[in-house]
Design a protein around this motif. Structure first.
Motif, PDB file in Angstrom:
ATOM      1  N   CYS A 170       0.849  -1.182   0.000  1.00  0.00           N
ATOM      2  CA  CYS A 170       0.000   0.000   0.000  1.00  0.00           C
ATOM      3  C   CYS A 170       0.885   1.232   0.000  1.00  0.00           C
ATOM      4  O   CYS A 170       2.045   1.184   0.432  1.00  0.00           O
ATOM      5  CB  CYS A 170      -0.966   0.016   1.185  1.00  0.00           C
ATOM      6  SG  CYS A 170      -0.170   0.088   2.801  1.00  0.00           S
ATOM      7  N   GLN A 171       0.360   2.320  -0.487  1.00  0.00           N
ATOM      8  CA  GLN A 171       1.115   3.558  -0.531  1.00  0.00           C
ATOM      9  C   GLN A 171       0.158   4.734  -0.384  1.00  0.00           C
ATOM     10  O   GLN A 171      -1.036   4.627  -0.685  1.00  0.00           O
ATOM     11  CB  GLN A 171       1.867   3.693  -1.844  1.00  0.00           C
ATOM     12  CG  GLN A 171       0.941   3.758  -3.065  1.00  0.00           C
ATOM     13  CD  GLN A 171       1.379   4.781  -4.090  1.00  0.00           C
ATOM     14  OE1 GLN A 171       2.310   4.497  -4.801  1.00  0.00           O
ATOM     15  NE2 GLN A 171       0.712   5.919  -4.167  1.00  0.00           N
ATOM     16  N   ALA A 172       0.679   5.816   0.126  1.00  0.00           N
ATOM     17  CA  ALA A 172      -0.116   7.040   0.230  1.00  0.00           C
ATOM     18  C   ALA A 172       0.749   8.222  -0.141  1.00  0.00           C
ATOM     19  O   ALA A 172       1.926   8.284   0.231  1.00  0.00           O
ATOM     20  CB  ALA A 172      -0.675   7.213   1.637  1.00  0.00           C
ATOM     21  N   GLU A 173       0.170   9.120  -0.896  1.00  0.00           N
ATOM     22  CA  GLU A 173       0.763  10.430  -1.146  1.00  0.00           C
ATOM     23  C   GLU A 173      -0.212  11.450  -0.588  1.00  0.00           C
ATOM     24  O   GLU A 173      -1.409  11.394  -0.899  1.00  0.00           O
ATOM     25  CB  GLU A 173       0.969  10.675  -2.636  1.00  0.00           C
ATOM     26  CG  GLU A 173       2.150   9.939  -3.230  1.00  0.00           C
ATOM     27  CD  GLU A 173       2.222  10.121  -4.736  1.00  0.00           C
ATOM     28  OE1 GLU A 173       3.271   9.844  -5.301  1.00  0.00           O
ATOM     29  OE2 GLU A 173       1.203  10.526  -5.327  1.00  0.00           O
ATOM     30  N   VAL A 174       0.290  12.337   0.230  1.00  0.00           N
ATOM     31  CA  VAL A 174      -0.559  13.416   0.729  1.00  0.00           C
ATOM     32  C   VAL A 174       0.046  14.736   0.269  1.00  0.00           C
ATOM     33  O   VAL A 174       1.254  14.846   0.054  1.00  0.00           O
ATOM     34  CB  VAL A 174      -0.688  13.387   2.269  1.00  0.00           C
ATOM     35  CG1 VAL A 174      -1.336  12.102   2.731  1.00  0.00           C
ATOM     36  CG2 VAL A 174       0.660  13.575   2.947  1.00  0.00           C
ATOM     37  N   THR A 175      -0.797  15.709   0.107  1.00  0.00           N
ATOM     38  CA  THR A 175      -0.342  16.998  -0.383  1.00  0.00           C
ATOM     39  C   THR A 175      -0.843  18.106   0.515  1.00  0.00           C
ATOM     40  O   THR A 175      -1.816  17.942   1.260  1.00  0.00           O
ATOM     41  CB  THR A 175      -0.838  17.233  -1.828  1.00  0.00           C
ATOM     42  OG1 THR A 175      -0.290  18.452  -2.323  1.00  0.00           O
ATOM     43  CG2 THR A 175      -2.359  17.294  -1.880  1.00  0.00           C
ATOM     44  N   SER A 176      -0.136  19.206   0.469  1.00  0.00           N
ATOM     45  CA  SER A 176      -0.545  20.368   1.245  1.00  0.00           C
ATOM     46  C   SER A 176      -0.652  21.550   0.298  1.00  0.00           C
ATOM     47  O   SER A 176      -0.651  21.395  -0.928  1.00  0.00           O
ATOM     48  CB  SER A 176       0.466  20.625   2.369  1.00  0.00           C
ATOM     49  OG  SER A 176       0.041  21.703   3.163  1.00  0.00           O
ATOM     50  N   GLU A 183       3.247  20.505  -2.502  1.00  0.00           N
ATOM     51  CA  GLU A 183       4.173  19.656  -1.748  1.00  0.00           C
ATOM     52  C   GLU A 183       3.568  18.260  -1.617  1.00  0.00           C
ATOM     53  O   GLU A 183       2.355  18.118  -1.479  1.00  0.00           O
ATOM     54  CB  GLU A 183       4.403  20.237  -0.349  1.00  0.00           C
ATOM     55  CG  GLU A 183       5.144  21.546  -0.332  1.00  0.00           C
ATOM     56  CD  GLU A 183       5.353  22.029   1.089  1.00  0.00           C
ATOM     57  OE1 GLU A 183       6.462  21.857   1.609  1.00  0.00           O
ATOM     58  OE2 GLU A 183       4.394  22.549   1.675  1.00  0.00           O
ATOM     59  N   LEU A 184       4.415  17.247  -1.623  1.00  0.00           N
ATOM     60  CA  LEU A 184       3.955  15.870  -1.475  1.00  0.00           C
ATOM     61  C   LEU A 184       4.687  15.193  -0.319  1.00  0.00           C
ATOM     62  O   LEU A 184       5.896  15.363  -0.151  1.00  0.00           O
ATOM     63  CB  LEU A 184       4.209  15.060  -2.750  1.00  0.00           C
ATOM     64  CG  LEU A 184       3.373  15.389  -3.994  1.00  0.00           C
ATOM     65  CD1 LEU A 184       3.760  14.449  -5.126  1.00  0.00           C
ATOM     66  CD2 LEU A 184       1.886  15.274  -3.700  1.00  0.00           C
TER      67      LEU A 184
END
Length: 366
Positions: free
Chosen positions: A254-260, A268-269
């Motif tokens: 599983c993977q997650a990318e979050v951004t702001s 930004e990641l």
């Protein structure tokens, strides 16, 4: 910190371990298989934190430890150290993953579309108490879609880079055999990108969630939005000694990318990935990755803080050691406390004598 050797009591110690194992009962292959089949997400959590993908061994670790997660991770990591390293797998690429779930909370119409996959996100959390009345719970069958979603989905971050929303990748290309391996090297600070992500991948889920949640609630610099969350199976591609490459099997990842918010003209990641399907963990871990760039030293969002404090084996080991004899240390505390009390009593007695003498001097003569 002072310890004293424990002498004698070997029989009591042996019997204490026997009592623990007696309570768990017989462990056989059927019990291990039942744990593996009935609790896949718990198995995934143990495999992720132990840095070892082996469902049977993870189930055996849970059986031996009665489901005590930190103990299960410890014994599985210990077993891992006894195994030879036969090959280094090729790095995974997002577009090659066999994706079963892929969502984005930041973009509605992502390339390839949103795939809900297996989830309880939109369900009522209701216990099936009818089971205790003798009514088995049979899950309703899934209605197959008229057109199945493609198994391979493009990388959302690559699409964002093409749109100019995310900065171009600047990470150097490293040969697979030269990628640092945290399971064989100590974690040093400042941590390399590889070590940081590897440490987050095997970090204790609850610890990562606690610190990631703190960042989400405003104690960090960046509030996350899930850019892409993906559950998939990945081919483990290794190189044969003759030079050819082949798939040695599949693993759940599983993977997650979050951004702001935007910074310097780009989004930004933050990123995290792990063995198994551990959605909450990778979202929280990616949030810590997102926040760590500008986190002040000593802050819970600083990498040295969260990487050390979410290392489950070291943290649980340090906590457990407090159960060992500390008689010398504690005796010194008692001696200091008794000495302080004796001095305080002597001082009070001296003050009483002075007060009595002063009172006698001030008494009128008869």
């Amino acid at each position: 910190m002072a310890y004293v050797a424990t002498r004698g009591g070997e029989k009591a110690i042996e019997q204490a371990e026997r009592l623990f194992r007696q309570d768990l009962g017989t462990i056989d292959i059927a019990r291990v298989a039942a744990i593996r089949q009935s609790m896949p997400y718990l198995i995934d959590r143990v495999m992720g934190e132990a840095s070892l993908y082996d469902e049977d061994m993870a189930a055996l670790a849970l059986a031996q430890t009665g489901g005590e997660l930190s103990e299960a991770v410890l014994v599985l990591r210990a077993w891992r150290t006894t195994q030879p390293r036969l090959a280094v797998a090729a790095p995974l690429r997002q577009e090659h993953l066999l994706t079963q779930r892929r969502i984005s909370a930041a973009f509605k119409d992502i390339p390839g579309g949103q795939i809900l996959g297996p989830t309880l996100d939109y369900s009522h959390r209701v216990l099936a108490t009818d089971v205790f009345e003798g009514i088995p719970y049979h899950p309703p069958a899934v209605d197959a879609a008229a057109r199945p979603a493609p198994m391979r989905q493009p990388s959302l971050a690559d699409w964002q880079r093409q749109q100019g929303l995310v900065a171009p990748a600047t990470e150097p290309q490293v040969a697979r055999d030269d990628i640092p391996d945290l399971t064989r090297e100590p974690l040093l600070f400042p941590a390399s990108r590889a070590h940081r992500l590897q440490s987050l991948a095997r970090a204790e889920t609850g610890g990562v969630l606690a610190l990631g949640y703190a960042a989400m609630r405003g104690y960090g610099n960046a509030h996350p939005t899930v850019n892409e969350l993906r559950l998939a199976e990945a081919e483990v591609v290794v190189r044969h000694p003759c030079g050819t490459e082949f798939s040695a099997g599949r693993v759940r990842v599983c993977q997650a990318e979050v951004t702001s918010k935007e910074k310097g003209g780009f989004l930004e990641l933050g990123f995290a990935a792990s063995f198994g399907w551990n959605e909450v963990k990778v979202i929280a871990a990616a949030t810590l990755d997102l926040n760590s760039a500008e986190a002040p030293l000593g802050s819970p969002m600083h990498e040295e803080f969260y990487l050390y404090h979410t290392e489950s084996v070291e943290a649980s080991g340090f906590c457990i050691h407090f159960k060992l004899p500390h008689y010398v240390t504690f005796q010194s505390v008692l001696d200091a406390m008794r000495d302080a009390k004796a001095k305080a009593a002597a001082a009070d007695a001296h003050d009483d004598d002075d007060a009595l003498a002063q009172a006698r001097q001030t008494e009128p003569a008869e």
